[in-house]
Design an enzyme around this catalytic site. Structure first.
Site, PDB file in Angstrom:
ATOM      1  N   LYS A 197      -4.738  -2.058   1.323  1.00  0.00           N
ATOM      2  CA  LYS A 197      -4.298  -1.340   2.520  1.00  0.00           C
ATOM      3  C   LYS A 197      -3.165  -0.343   2.211  1.00  0.00           C
ATOM      4  O   LYS A 197      -2.532  -0.419   1.146  1.00  0.00           O
ATOM      5  CB  LYS A 197      -3.876  -2.355   3.582  1.00  0.00           C
ATOM      6  CG  LYS A 197      -5.031  -3.229   4.078  1.00  0.00           C
ATOM      7  CD  LYS A 197      -4.577  -4.144   5.216  1.00  0.00           C
ATOM      8  CE  LYS A 197      -5.738  -4.980   5.741  1.00  0.00           C
ATOM      9  NZ  LYS A 197      -5.333  -5.836   6.887  1.00  0.00           N
TER      10      LYS A 197
ATOM     11  N   TYR B 136     -13.125  -1.524  12.311  1.00  0.00           N
ATOM     12  CA  TYR B 136     -12.448  -2.621  13.013  1.00  0.00           C
ATOM     13  C   TYR B 136     -12.951  -2.786  14.450  1.00  0.00           C
ATOM     14  O   TYR B 136     -12.258  -3.394  15.270  1.00  0.00           O
ATOM     15  CB  TYR B 136     -10.932  -2.401  12.985  1.00  0.00           C
ATOM     16  CG  TYR B 136     -10.293  -2.820  11.675  1.00  0.00           C
ATOM     17  CD1 TYR B 136     -10.275  -4.156  11.283  1.00  0.00           C
ATOM     18  CD2 TYR B 136      -9.705  -1.890  10.831  1.00  0.00           C
ATOM     19  CE1 TYR B 136      -9.694  -4.554  10.083  1.00  0.00           C
ATOM     20  CE2 TYR B 136      -9.114  -2.273   9.623  1.00  0.00           C
ATOM     21  CZ  TYR B 136      -9.114  -3.615   9.259  1.00  0.00           C
ATOM     22  OH  TYR B 136      -8.540  -4.011   8.082  1.00  0.00           O
TER      23      TYR B 136
ATOM     24  N   ASN C 266      -0.430  -6.161   5.728  1.00  0.00           N
ATOM     25  CA  ASN C 266      -0.582  -7.352   4.887  1.00  0.00           C
ATOM     26  C   ASN C 266      -1.411  -7.082   3.630  1.00  0.00           C
ATOM     27  O   ASN C 266      -2.039  -7.978   3.084  1.00  0.00           O
ATOM     28  CB  ASN C 266      -1.117  -8.523   5.706  1.00  0.00           C
ATOM     29  CG  ASN C 266      -2.451  -8.220   6.358  1.00  0.00           C
ATOM     30  OD1 ASN C 266      -3.026  -7.165   6.120  1.00  0.00           O
ATOM     31  ND2 ASN C 266      -2.953  -9.149   7.166  1.00  0.00           N
TER      32      ASN C 266
ATOM     33  N   HIS D 130      -7.543  -6.419   2.873  1.00  0.00           N
ATOM     34  CA  HIS D 130      -8.604  -6.898   3.765  1.00  0.00           C
ATOM     35  C   HIS D 130      -9.644  -7.602   2.912  1.00  0.00           C
ATOM     36  O   HIS D 130      -9.901  -7.190   1.782  1.00  0.00           O
ATOM     37  CB  HIS D 130      -9.279  -5.719   4.491  1.00  0.00           C
ATOM     38  CG  HIS D 130     -10.573  -6.099   5.139  1.00  0.00           C
ATOM     39  ND1 HIS D 130     -10.636  -6.644   6.395  1.00  0.00           N
ATOM     40  CD2 HIS D 130     -11.859  -6.080   4.675  1.00  0.00           C
ATOM     41  CE1 HIS D 130     -11.898  -6.926   6.690  1.00  0.00           C
ATOM     42  NE2 HIS D 130     -12.662  -6.586   5.664  1.00  0.00           N
TER      43      HIS D 130
ATOM     44  N   GLU E 113     -20.070  -4.778   5.610  1.00  0.00           N
ATOM     45  CA  GLU E 113     -18.867  -4.016   5.233  1.00  0.00           C
ATOM     46  C   GLU E 113     -19.057  -3.273   3.911  1.00  0.00           C
ATOM     47  O   GLU E 113     -18.562  -2.158   3.753  1.00  0.00           O
ATOM     48  CB  GLU E 113     -17.667  -4.962   5.165  1.00  0.00           C
ATOM     49  CG  GLU E 113     -17.276  -5.491   6.545  1.00  0.00           C
ATOM     50  CD  GLU E 113     -16.072  -6.418   6.525  1.00  0.00           C
ATOM     51  OE1 GLU E 113     -15.640  -6.831   7.610  1.00  0.00           O
ATOM     52  OE2 GLU E 113     -15.563  -6.742   5.434  1.00  0.00           O
TER      53      GLU E 113
HETATM   54  P1  GDP Z   1      -7.707 -11.151   8.336  1.00  0.00           P
HETATM   55  O1  GDP Z   1      -9.179 -11.495   8.306  1.00  0.00           O
HETATM   56  O2  GDP Z   1      -6.854 -12.193   7.652  1.00  0.00           O
HETATM   57  O3  GDP Z   1      -7.430  -9.765   7.807  1.00  0.00           O
HETATM   58  O4  GDP Z   1      -7.229 -11.189   9.865  1.00  0.00           O
HETATM   59  P2  GDP Z   1      -7.908 -10.722  11.242  1.00  0.00           P
HETATM   60  O5  GDP Z   1      -9.372 -10.421  11.050  1.00  0.00           O
HETATM   61  O6  GDP Z   1      -7.523 -11.703  12.288  1.00  0.00           O
HETATM   62  O7  GDP Z   1      -7.138  -9.366  11.595  1.00  0.00           O
HETATM   63  C1  GDP Z   1      -7.485  -8.144  10.987  1.00  0.00           C
HETATM   64  C2  GDP Z   1      -6.217  -7.404  10.640  1.00  0.00           C
HETATM   65  O8  GDP Z   1      -5.529  -7.068  11.855  1.00  0.00           O
HETATM   66  C3  GDP Z   1      -5.169  -8.211   9.854  1.00  0.00           C
HETATM   67  O9  GDP Z   1      -5.414  -8.255   8.468  1.00  0.00           O
HETATM   68  C4  GDP Z   1      -3.903  -7.463  10.179  1.00  0.00           C
HETATM   69  O10 GDP Z   1      -3.784  -6.245   9.422  1.00  0.00           O
HETATM   70  C5  GDP Z   1      -4.124  -7.098  11.651  1.00  0.00           C
HETATM   71  N1  GDP Z   1      -3.553  -8.125  12.544  1.00  0.00           N
HETATM   72  C6  GDP Z   1      -3.980  -9.400  12.736  1.00  0.00           C
HETATM   73  N2  GDP Z   1      -3.225 -10.043  13.649  1.00  0.00           N
HETATM   74  C7  GDP Z   1      -2.290  -9.139  14.058  1.00  0.00           C
HETATM   75  C8  GDP Z   1      -1.225  -9.179  15.014  1.00  0.00           C
HETATM   76  O11 GDP Z   1      -0.974 -10.195  15.665  1.00  0.00           O
HETATM   77  N3  GDP Z   1      -0.494  -8.034  15.150  1.00  0.00           N
HETATM   78  C9  GDP Z   1      -0.748  -6.893  14.451  1.00  0.00           C
HETATM   79  N4  GDP Z   1       0.028  -5.809  14.650  1.00  0.00           N
HETATM   80  N5  GDP Z   1      -1.754  -6.823  13.552  1.00  0.00           N
HETATM   81  C10 GDP Z   1      -2.505  -7.914  13.354  1.00  0.00           C
END
Ligand code: GDP
Length: 140
Positions: A11, A51, A114, A117, A128
């Site tokens: 990222k 997304y 973070n 992905h 994807e």
């Molecule tokens: P992942 O599969 O661990 O990447 O997590 P998710 O699929 O739940 O979320 C996708 C991405 O959205 C995450 O990797 C973060 O970059 C972002 N994200 C997830 N939860 C949050 C949140 O509570 N706040 C914000 N600002 N971004 C989030």
């Protein structure tokens, strides 16, 4: 266990800090082979489409803005149980919860920024990977 492929993205927070090589070293040490890789700038439309599953979540707009804030490195990874193995080396979404030694524990800045992905299932991995690569881009 079967040999699988999964989609990884380094990222913008990580590319900005010049961490591509360090992230790749972690992936390779985890037994994942980088079988395709490209550094790109996501457009707004591409980030929104990628997304789309998170469209209803409150952070969707922020996430799209973040993912278009700088270059990303999109990758196809291959290995035994690659989807789960990549999720393991990535660590928990929130770096505060990530295990020692994981990419997010070492490099992530926040729950949003973070660093990586990774596909969450074999089905999504296929979708994807096809989003970014055609078959002839992938050399196993
Ligand atoms: P992942 O599969 O661990 O990447 O997590 P998710 O699929 O739940 O979320 C996708 C991405 O959205 C995450 O990797 C973060 O970059 C972002 N994200 C997830 N939860 C949050 C949140 O509570 N706040 C914000 N600002 N971004 C989030």
């Amino acid at each position: 266990m079967a040999v699988e492929r999964t989609l990884s993205i380094i990222k913008p927070d990580a590319t900005r800090r010049n961490l591509t090589g360090q992230v790749n070293a972690k992936l390779e040490a985890a037994g994942l082979r980088i079988v395709a890789q490209r550094r790109i700038q996501l457009s707004q439309g591409q980030a929104e489409a990628f997304y789309a599953v998170h469209k209803e979540r409150p952070f969707y707009g922020d996430l799209v803005a973040f993912m278009t804030s700088g270059p990303v490195v999109v990758q196809a990874l291959e290995g035994e149980n690659a989807v789960a193995r990549n999720r393991e080396v990535m660590g928990a979404t929130n770096p505060a919860d990530a295990a020692e030694g994981t990419i997010r524990k070492e490099f992530a800045e926040s729950i949003e920024a973070n660093s990586v992905h990774g596909s969450d299932s074999a089905e999504n991995a296929a979708i994807e990977i096809a989003f970014f690569f055609s078959g002839c881009d992938i050399v196993g």
